[in-house]
Design an enzyme around this catalytic site. Structure first.
Site, PDB file in Angstrom:
ATOM      1  N   ASN A  46     122.402  17.804   6.647  1.00 34.02           N
ATOM      2  CA  ASN A  46     122.935  16.760   7.520  1.00 34.02           C
ATOM      3  C   ASN A  46     124.366  16.397   7.127  1.00 34.02           C
ATOM      4  O   ASN A  46     124.732  16.413   5.951  1.00 34.02           O
ATOM      5  CB  ASN A  46     122.015  15.526   7.593  1.00 34.02           C
ATOM      6  CG  ASN A  46     121.608  14.952   6.257  1.00 34.02           C
ATOM      7  OD1 ASN A  46     121.613  15.644   5.246  1.00 34.02           O
ATOM      8  ND2 ASN A  46     121.256  13.686   6.248  1.00 34.02           N
ATOM      9  N   GLU A  48     126.755  13.340   7.859  1.00 33.21           N
ATOM     10  CA  GLU A  48     126.933  12.012   8.448  1.00 33.21           C
ATOM     11  C   GLU A  48     128.416  11.725   8.659  1.00 33.21           C
ATOM     12  O   GLU A  48     129.289  12.448   8.172  1.00 33.21           O
ATOM     13  CB  GLU A  48     126.257  10.962   7.561  1.00 33.21           C
ATOM     14  CG  GLU A  48     124.748  11.177   7.511  1.00 33.21           C
ATOM     15  CD  GLU A  48     124.008  10.076   6.792  1.00 33.21           C
ATOM     16  OE1 GLU A  48     124.621   9.222   6.134  1.00 33.21           O
ATOM     17  OE2 GLU A  48     122.749  10.082   6.879  1.00 33.21           O
ATOM     18  N   CYS A  57     122.312  16.337  12.359  1.00 30.42           N
ATOM     19  CA  CYS A  57     121.093  16.620  11.596  1.00 30.42           C
ATOM     20  C   CYS A  57     121.166  18.023  10.971  1.00 30.42           C
ATOM     21  O   CYS A  57     121.848  18.912  11.494  1.00 30.42           O
ATOM     22  CB  CYS A  57     119.875  16.574  12.503  1.00 30.42           C
ATOM     23  SG  CYS A  57     119.390  14.915  13.012  1.00 30.42           S
ATOM     24  N   GLU A  59     118.930  20.407  10.879  1.00 27.07           N
ATOM     25  CA  GLU A  59     118.410  21.486  11.728  1.00 27.07           C
ATOM     26  C   GLU A  59     119.466  21.932  12.730  1.00 27.07           C
ATOM     27  O   GLU A  59     119.653  23.121  12.990  1.00 27.07           O
ATOM     28  CB  GLU A  59     117.162  21.034  12.490  1.00 27.07           C
ATOM     29  CG  GLU A  59     116.014  20.558  11.621  1.00 27.07           C
ATOM     30  CD  GLU A  59     116.063  19.042  11.375  1.00 27.07           C
ATOM     31  OE1 GLU A  59     117.150  18.522  11.051  1.00 27.07           O
ATOM     32  OE2 GLU A  59     115.017  18.400  11.499  1.00 27.07           O
ATOM     33  N   CYS A 100     113.610  15.542  14.142  1.00 26.46           N
ATOM     34  CA  CYS A 100     113.715  14.458  15.116  1.00 26.46           C
ATOM     35  C   CYS A 100     113.631  15.040  16.532  1.00 26.46           C
ATOM     36  O   CYS A 100     113.682  16.260  16.729  1.00 26.46           O
ATOM     37  CB  CYS A 100     115.024  13.696  14.921  1.00 26.46           C
ATOM     38  SG  CYS A 100     116.478  14.554  15.563  1.00 26.46           S
ATOM     39  N   CYS A 103     116.517  17.346  17.580  1.00 26.51           N
ATOM     40  CA  CYS A 103     116.460  18.651  16.922  1.00 26.51           C
ATOM     41  C   CYS A 103     115.368  19.528  17.527  1.00 26.51           C
ATOM     42  O   CYS A 103     115.523  20.753  17.615  1.00 26.51           O
ATOM     43  CB  CYS A 103     116.244  18.480  15.422  1.00 26.51           C
ATOM     44  SG  CYS A 103     117.736  17.922  14.570  1.00 26.51           S
TER      45      CYS A 103
HETATM   46  N1  THU Z   1     118.108  13.758   9.844  1.00 29.63           N
HETATM   47  C1  THU Z   1     118.142  15.122   9.892  1.00 29.63           C
HETATM   48  O1  THU Z   1     119.048  15.752   9.339  1.00 29.63           O
HETATM   49  N2  THU Z   1     117.149  15.759  10.546  1.00 29.63           N
HETATM   50  C2  THU Z   1     116.104  15.153  11.161  1.00 29.63           C
HETATM   51  O2  THU Z   1     115.313  15.807  11.817  1.00 29.63           O
HETATM   52  C3  THU Z   1     115.918  13.718  10.996  1.00 29.63           C
HETATM   53  C4  THU Z   1     117.093  12.958  10.486  1.00 29.63           C
HETATM   54  C5  THU Z   1     119.189  13.055   9.158  1.00 29.63           C
HETATM   55  C6  THU Z   1     120.120  12.278  10.051  1.00 29.63           C
HETATM   56  C7  THU Z   1     120.676  11.256   9.109  1.00 29.63           C
HETATM   57  O3  THU Z   1     121.789  11.820   8.422  1.00 29.63           O
HETATM   58  C8  THU Z   1     119.554  11.015   8.104  1.00 29.63           C
HETATM   59  O4  THU Z   1     118.657  12.110   8.258  1.00 29.63           O
HETATM   60  C9  THU Z   1     118.809   9.706   8.309  1.00 29.63           C
HETATM   61  O5  THU Z   1     118.399   9.580   9.629  1.00 29.63           O
END
Ligand code: THU
Length: 150
Positions: A46, A48, A57, A59, A100, A103
């Protein structure tokens, strides 16, 4: 279903990828590893952003990386892991992390283009609690390329 050795390779790669998470805001590190038809593994973590809603994310990063290599239709499975970062920024936790909703839709593009269901392996940053899912079960009745004539 991907064989156990490949599953373990994918989870190990996802855990390696999670070490490169840029997650200073949520402090939740996620790693993903996509398996391609020829055995190649493509990783993502991820990313941010100070403008929180722009965060990517793990994925999605892994799938975009596969796509940039011309391999979007060649993904057969993905491993996903995640966990909270401690004060020293090492992630921890054994609870499986599942993709999520966004994704799942991004994964669905790869699945439909490749004409196959995807194995989705979910785990924590550590431990043996690895869940096996099919994308079609995580995202039933999906909308995808086929609906647009592809
Ligand atoms: N996140 C992912 O990378 N993949 C997911 O499927 C769920 C959430 C990340 C996004 C954010 O940087 C952190 O997890 C908290 O939500």
């Amino acid at each position: 279903m991907t064989d156990p050795e490949t599953r373990d390779r994918l989870i190990a790669a996802a855990r390696q990828a999670a070490r490169h998470a840029h997650a200073p805001y949520s402090r939740f590190a996620v790693g993903a590893a996509a398996l391609l038809t020829d055995g190649t593994i493509v990783m993502g973590a991820n990313v941010e952003n100070a403008s929180y809603g722009l965060s990517l994310c793990a994925e999605t990063v892994a799938i975009a990386t596969a796509s940039a290599a011309g391999r979007l239709a060649d993904i057969v499975a993905i491993g996903v892991v995640g966990g909270m970062m401690d004060a020293g920024s090492a992630a921890q936790g054994t609870d499986p992390v599942r993709p999520c909703g966004r994704c799942r839709q991004v994964l669905n593009e790869a699945a439909q283009l490749g004409g196959r269901d995807l194995d989705v392996w979910c785990g924590g940053i550590t431990g043996d609690r690895i869940e096996a899912h099919r994308l079609s079960a995580l995202l039933p009745h999906s909308f995808g390329p086929a609906d647009l004539g592809l």
